[in-house]
Every structure is written in C-alpha cells, then in structure tokens.
Design an enzyme around this catalytic site. Structure first.
Site, PDB file in Angstrom:
ATOM      1  N   ASN A   1     -18.165 -12.169 -61.051  1.00 16.28           N
ATOM      2  CA  ASN A   1     -18.143 -13.602 -61.358  1.00 16.28           C
ATOM      3  C   ASN A   1     -17.322 -14.426 -60.360  1.00 16.28           C
ATOM      4  OD1 ASN A   1     -19.689 -13.209 -63.682  1.00 16.28           O
ATOM      5  ND2 ASN A   1     -17.876 -12.764 -64.908  1.00 16.28           N
TER       6      ASN A   1
ATOM      7  N   GLU B   1     -14.929 -21.298 -59.725  1.00 23.06           N
ATOM      8  CA  GLU B   1     -15.093 -22.044 -60.980  1.00 23.06           C
ATOM      9  C   GLU B   1     -13.800 -22.733 -61.393  1.00 23.06           C
ATOM     10  OE1 GLU B   1     -18.416 -19.733 -63.587  1.00 23.06           O
ATOM     11  OE2 GLU B   1     -16.656 -18.576 -63.068  1.00 23.06           O
TER      12      GLU B   1
ATOM     13  N   LYS C   1     -21.350  -7.338 -63.890  1.00 24.18           N
ATOM     14  CA  LYS C   1     -21.020  -8.704 -63.476  1.00 24.18           C
ATOM     15  C   LYS C   1     -20.004  -8.791 -62.338  1.00 24.18           C
ATOM     16  CE  LYS C   1     -22.155 -12.164 -65.004  1.00 24.18           C
ATOM     17  NZ  LYS C   1     -21.930 -12.911 -66.239  1.00 24.18           N
TER      18      LYS C   1
ATOM     19  N   ASN D   1      17.829 -46.389 -59.664  1.00 24.25           N
ATOM     20  CA  ASN D   1      16.480 -46.937 -59.497  1.00 24.25           C
ATOM     21  C   ASN D   1      15.990 -46.828 -58.051  1.00 24.25           C
ATOM     22  OD1 ASN D   1      16.857 -47.506 -62.146  1.00 24.25           O
ATOM     23  ND2 ASN D   1      16.950 -49.730 -61.926  1.00 24.25           N
TER      24      ASN D   1
ATOM     25  N   GLN E   1       9.611 -43.118 -65.111  1.00 26.75           N
ATOM     26  CA  GLN E   1      10.033 -41.712 -65.078  1.00 26.75           C
ATOM     27  C   GLN E   1       8.833 -40.768 -65.228  1.00 26.75           C
ATOM     28  OE1 GLN E   1      13.832 -40.534 -66.871  1.00 26.75           O
ATOM     29  NE2 GLN E   1      12.655 -39.280 -68.287  1.00 26.75           N
TER      30      GLN E   1
ATOM     31  N   HIS F   1     -32.029 -34.254 -54.442  1.00 22.00           N
ATOM     32  CA  HIS F   1     -32.400 -34.079 -55.856  1.00 22.00           C
ATOM     33  C   HIS F   1     -32.489 -32.600 -56.243  1.00 22.00           C
ATOM     34  CE1 HIS F   1     -33.723 -38.335 -55.594  1.00 22.00           C
ATOM     35  NE2 HIS F   1     -34.220 -37.957 -54.437  1.00 22.00           N
TER      36      HIS F   1
ATOM     37  N   SER G   1      14.756 -36.091 -67.924  1.00 20.14           N
ATOM     38  CA  SER G   1      13.657 -35.800 -66.983  1.00 20.14           C
ATOM     39  C   SER G   1      13.978 -34.570 -66.154  1.00 20.14           C
ATOM     40  CB  SER G   1      13.430 -37.002 -66.061  1.00 20.14           C
ATOM     41  OG  SER G   1      14.636 -37.387 -65.441  1.00 20.14           O
TER      42      SER G   1
ATOM     43  N   SER H   1     -16.514  -8.713 -65.699  1.00 15.53           N
ATOM     44  CA  SER H   1     -16.650  -9.077 -67.103  1.00 15.53           C
ATOM     45  C   SER H   1     -16.116  -7.938 -67.963  1.00 15.53           C
ATOM     46  CB  SER H   1     -18.122  -9.331 -67.412  1.00 15.53           C
ATOM     47  OG  SER H   1     -18.369  -9.139 -68.790  1.00 15.53           O
TER      48      SER H   1
HETATM   49  N1  ARG Z   1      15.321 -40.342 -64.458  1.00 12.59           N
HETATM   50  C1  ARG Z   1      15.028 -41.680 -64.048  1.00 12.59           C
HETATM   51  C2  ARG Z   1      13.606 -41.725 -63.428  1.00 12.59           C
HETATM   52  O1  ARG Z   1      13.078 -40.700 -63.138  1.00 12.59           O
HETATM   53  C3  ARG Z   1      16.010 -42.133 -63.048  1.00 12.59           C
HETATM   54  C4  ARG Z   1      16.256 -43.577 -63.067  1.00 12.59           C
HETATM   55  C5  ARG Z   1      16.952 -44.005 -64.243  1.00 12.59           C
HETATM   56  N2  ARG Z   1      17.249 -45.376 -64.190  1.00 12.59           N
HETATM   57  C6  ARG Z   1      17.557 -46.052 -65.291  1.00 12.59           C
HETATM   58  N3  ARG Z   1      17.766 -47.289 -65.132  1.00 12.59           N
HETATM   59  N4  ARG Z   1      17.594 -45.476 -66.455  1.00 12.59           N
HETATM   60  O2  ARG Z   1      13.017 -42.755 -63.256  1.00 12.59           O
END
Ligand code: ARG
Length: 483
Positions: free
Chosen positions: A287, A292, A285, A112, A324, A158, A25, A279
């Site tokens: 725009n 947008e 133009k 965690n 994650q 409307h 991650s 444009s």
């Molecule tokens: N990269 C993990 C997340 O973003 C961190 C926690 C990982 N915990 C685990 N039990 N694998 O959630």
C-alpha cells in the site's frame, strides 16, 4: 501555586491556578527559547551602547544570557511550568542566576514586541529549511525528467487520454509548481524580514533606543515602521501558512497521481518496499501509505491556515492575547511540509518506472487525433472541418477496433482525399511528442530547456539560503561573544 507573575504588582490577590494553566503558552513557545535569548542579547547590547543601563549591569546580563544558551545546548535548561511562557522563564532564570540586576533587561521593551520578534526569527529559519526540503523533492523529480525525455505516456485532461506527452514533461509540470512554492516562501521570508523589537507594548518607548542596531544584530533587513502594526500583525504567519498550504496541495497532487499510477489498472510505477506498507489481513497488498498520508495531511495544513486567519478576523489594534494562538498552527504545518517533502522525495527517487506500460497506454484512446486534425489543416482544410473528419475516422476506428495508425490509406480516403502516405509520419505517438516544439511544449528539445531553467532556479534559491544562513549565523556568533 504559580511563582510571582511578571505583572503581579498591581494585583491584590493571585490569579487562580486554573487561570495560569489556561493562559500558559509554554508547551508551544518553548520552541522559541533560543531566539528569545538572541533577541535579549541584541536588546541588552543596545541598552549598553545607548547608555540606557550602566555598562557593568549590561555585561552581567550578557554573560548571564550566554550561560543560559550554554545550558540550553547542554539540555540543562528546565522550564518552570508555573511561569506562563518562555519569555518569563528566561527572565526568571536570568534573575535567579545574576540577581535583581537581571530585571534591567526588560527596559524599553515589552513581551508584545519580544514575541513578535522571536516568532519572526523562528519562521525565518524554518522557512529556509522548508525551501531546502522542497528543492530536494524538486531535484528528485528532475532526475526522473532527465532520464525520461523520450518516455511517452498519455497526457490527460478530465482524466481522459488527451494527447501524448513524455514523462519528463509531466514531471517538470510538478517541478515548476514546487519551484513557485519555494519562491513564494522566499518572498514571505523577505517580506517578514523587518524587526519589531523596540516597538515595546504598542506605542514605542521614551528611552533613546537604537532600533537599527537591534535589527542589524538580529539579521533583519530593517526595523518595522509602525509600533502598533509591529505588535498587532501576524500576516507573516498567515502568509507562511498559505505558502505551506499551497505546497501541501501541490505535493498532494503528486501523491494522488503516484497512488493512481501504482494501481493494478495503471501499472505505470512501482513504489519501493521501503516506502510502502502491507496489510494486516491481505497478504498480497503493498500500500502507498506514505503518499496517502502526505495527501491526507494536506487537510491539516490548510486547516491551520484557516484557523490562523479566523483568529485574526476582526481583531482590533494592537496586541490582543488571541495572538498567542499564532504559533501552534504554523509550527505544526511547517513540520508537516518538511517531513512530507523529504518522504515524497524518497518515494520518487526509489520508485520503478514502467516505461512500457506508459508507452502502451499512450497508444490507446486516439490520443493522436489532434495531430491528425492539424495534419489536415496543413493540407489547407479549415480546422472545424478537419475536426469533424477526424471525429468520423475515430468513430470508424471504434467500430472496427483499430487505432488511427492502423487505418490503411484506402480507409482514410473515405474520410478525406487530402490524407496521403505522409500522415503516418505525424500520427505516431513519438512524432506527436517531438513535433510539439512550441516553448514549454513536450518535445525533448523543450523539456531539456525546462530542465536547465528549473535547475537554475534551484541554484539561485540555494545561494540565497546560504547567504541568509551565513548572515544569521554570523549575528548569533557576534551576540554570543563574551564581554
Ligand atoms: N505568551 C504571549 C504570546 O505568545 C506573550 C505576550 C504576552 N503579552 C501580554 N501582553 N500578555 O503572545
């Protein structure tokens, strides 16, 4: 090949390279680096005070973490792609710098609770930034309202001319929407402001930790109340994404109108060259691309909310790796919100308002028909009957190519004997606007009051933001103090 994973002990063989890559991650959670070190500093200072690890070891860890922050500030902290996330990277770096004693940092916590805490700290900061950006936009709209308390324009229902309003009233409608968006973010901030750290993997820990201490050290209101809830829940992320979605929808609505208003057909406003594009083929133009794209990115923002909620659907307690996936959508949406609010604020504060075009448009479409009916009601005619008299007058006007103000008293007499000379005092667009004195109505007295109220709300949020920012920064200063 990957460096040793934090959990390698139990395994006979290394995970495949592709597994490391698939589960990493790092590209997303690197944004949490600073918060992760702050969380670690709070944790290790607590371990020291509670004598869970020797003071000498704790001090080495503290100094090592402070050096890591300095490295980050100097752009000298390089992540190792082979380590699965930012938490692992920081712990490895620490151990590389101070030796095996670095391994004592993770006593009594888990990634965690660590990641849940980091993300909350990150969200708190970007929420405060988003509120500042939304209020910048609201302030730009307020400036227009202040200037245009007497600029009459058609009010629509409307998409048809309904009743005359002022540009101030119209802008203020958007201001109050945005004000609620900002308040909603603040509510989400307050609700998420409890600290998960110390919940450990899911069940708490056997060490005599002091969760109140870490919570205070990280500027949280209090620790979270249940360890499983703490590591498993991401309603704070979903709520932030909802706040972002609502804000995006509200900005999109403003953009839609500005796009329409800048068309040849409306001609109510002209956007500044600086915030429009041309444009490649049509030389004439100009725009409204900025507006947008703000409107267009709303799709991404709402999509991110749906994506997060679908990730959470049916997840059993407690931590699951699915979680994650929580970071990318919210990080992406919050960047869009802040950028869009700032860009839209520039579009609004530099656009030229064509008062005459608005006023002229307000004269069309029998926009004062309700006022004529109300006039008859005051003369004692039941509203239903008045409605039908005015309907007939409008039909007559359409046939004759006249407006209601242009009908002579003679002509009016055909529809009702109760219509007298004073009718002209109430059916001019200006009168229609100024006579709407009900609370929240479009009269200038009312819009002045609304402006005062909206400014008050912005000021209130401003002091809340200052207070929270000071509190957070004071915590960072304390955590970064040498031992
Ligand atoms: N990269 C993990 C997340 O973003 C961190 C926690 C990982 N915990 C685990 N039990 N694998 O959630």
């Amino acid at each position: 090949m990957a460096k040793q994973a934090l959990w390698s002990g139990r395994f006979e063989n290394e995970a495949d390279e592709s597994t490391f890559r698939f589960t990493s991650s790092l590209d997303v959670d690197s944004a949490l680096a600073f918060y992760d070190v702050m969380g670690s500093l709070a944790h290790v200072r607590m371990l020291k005070k509670q004598k869970i690890i020797p003071a000498k070891d704790a001090d080495e860890i503290i100094n090592g973490l402070i050096r890591i922050v300095k490295k980050m500030e100097d752009g000298d902290f390089n992540v190792d792609e082979s380590l699965e996330d930012i938490h692992t990277n920081i712990e490895f770096k620490l151990t590389e710098m101070i030796g095996p004693v670095g391994g004592k940092l993770h006593t009594g916590r888990s990634r965690n609770d660590q990641v849940a805490t980091d993300l909350k700290m990150y969200l708190r900061d970007i929420i405060l930034e988003a509120v500042i950006d939304i209020d910048t936009l609201a302030t730009s709209l307020l400036r227009i309202a202040e200037e245009h308390g007497d600029t009459i324009m058609p009010g629509f229902t409307h998409m048809q001319h309904a009743q005359p309003v002022t540009l101030a009233q119209h802008m203020l409608a958007h201001v109050f929407r945005l004000s609620r968006d900002a308040d909603r973010f603040i509510d989400a901030f307050d609700r998420m402001n409890r600290c998960p750290l110390g919940s450990a993997a899911l069940a708490g820990t056997t060490y005599p930790i002091d969760r109140k201490m870490t919570s205070d050290a990280l500027a949280f209101k209090s620790p979270t109340q249940n360890s499983m809830d703490s590591v498993a829940s991401r309603d704070n992320v979903s709520e932030t994404l909802f706040c972002a979605s609502m804000t995006a929808l509200d900005m999109s609505s403003i953009c839609e109108e500005l796009i329409l208003w800048s068309s040849q057909e409306f001609g109510f406003i002209e956007m500044a060259d600086a915030y429009t594009t041309g444009s490649s083929i049509m030389p004439q133009k100009k725009n409204p691309d900025v507006a947008e794209l703000i409107r267009g990115r709303t799709g991404t923002v709402v999509g991110n909310l749906v994506s997060m909620m679908m990730t959470m659907k049916g997840l059993p307690l407690s931590y699951n790796r699915d979680l994650q996936e929580d970071k990318e959508p919210v990080m992406n949406s919050m960047v869009i919100i802040s950028d869009s609010a700032n860009m839209l604020s520039k579009v609004v504060s530099t656009m030229k308002v064509n008062k005459e075009a608005m006023q002229k448009a307000a004269e069309k479409g029998f926009i004062n028909a309700t006022d004529l009916a109300d006039y008859l009601v005051v003369k004692g005619i039941p509203f239903r009957e008045a409605h039908s008299i005015v309907g007939e007058s409008v039909r007559y006007c359409i046939e004759k190519g006249k407006t209601l103000e242009e009908l002579t008293l003679e002509e009016y007499k055909k529809f009702s004997g109760s219509i007298k000379k004073d009718v002209y005092d109430v059916i001019s667009p200006k009168a229609c606007v100024e006579r709407r004195i009900s609370y929240g109505g479009t009269s200038s007295g009312s819009t002045d009051m609304q402006i005062t109220e909206a400014i008050g709300a912005i000021m209130e949020r401003d002091s809340k933001i200052r207070l929270e920012t000071q509190l957070i920064e004071k915590c960072w200063d304390d955590l970064l103090k040498d031992v």
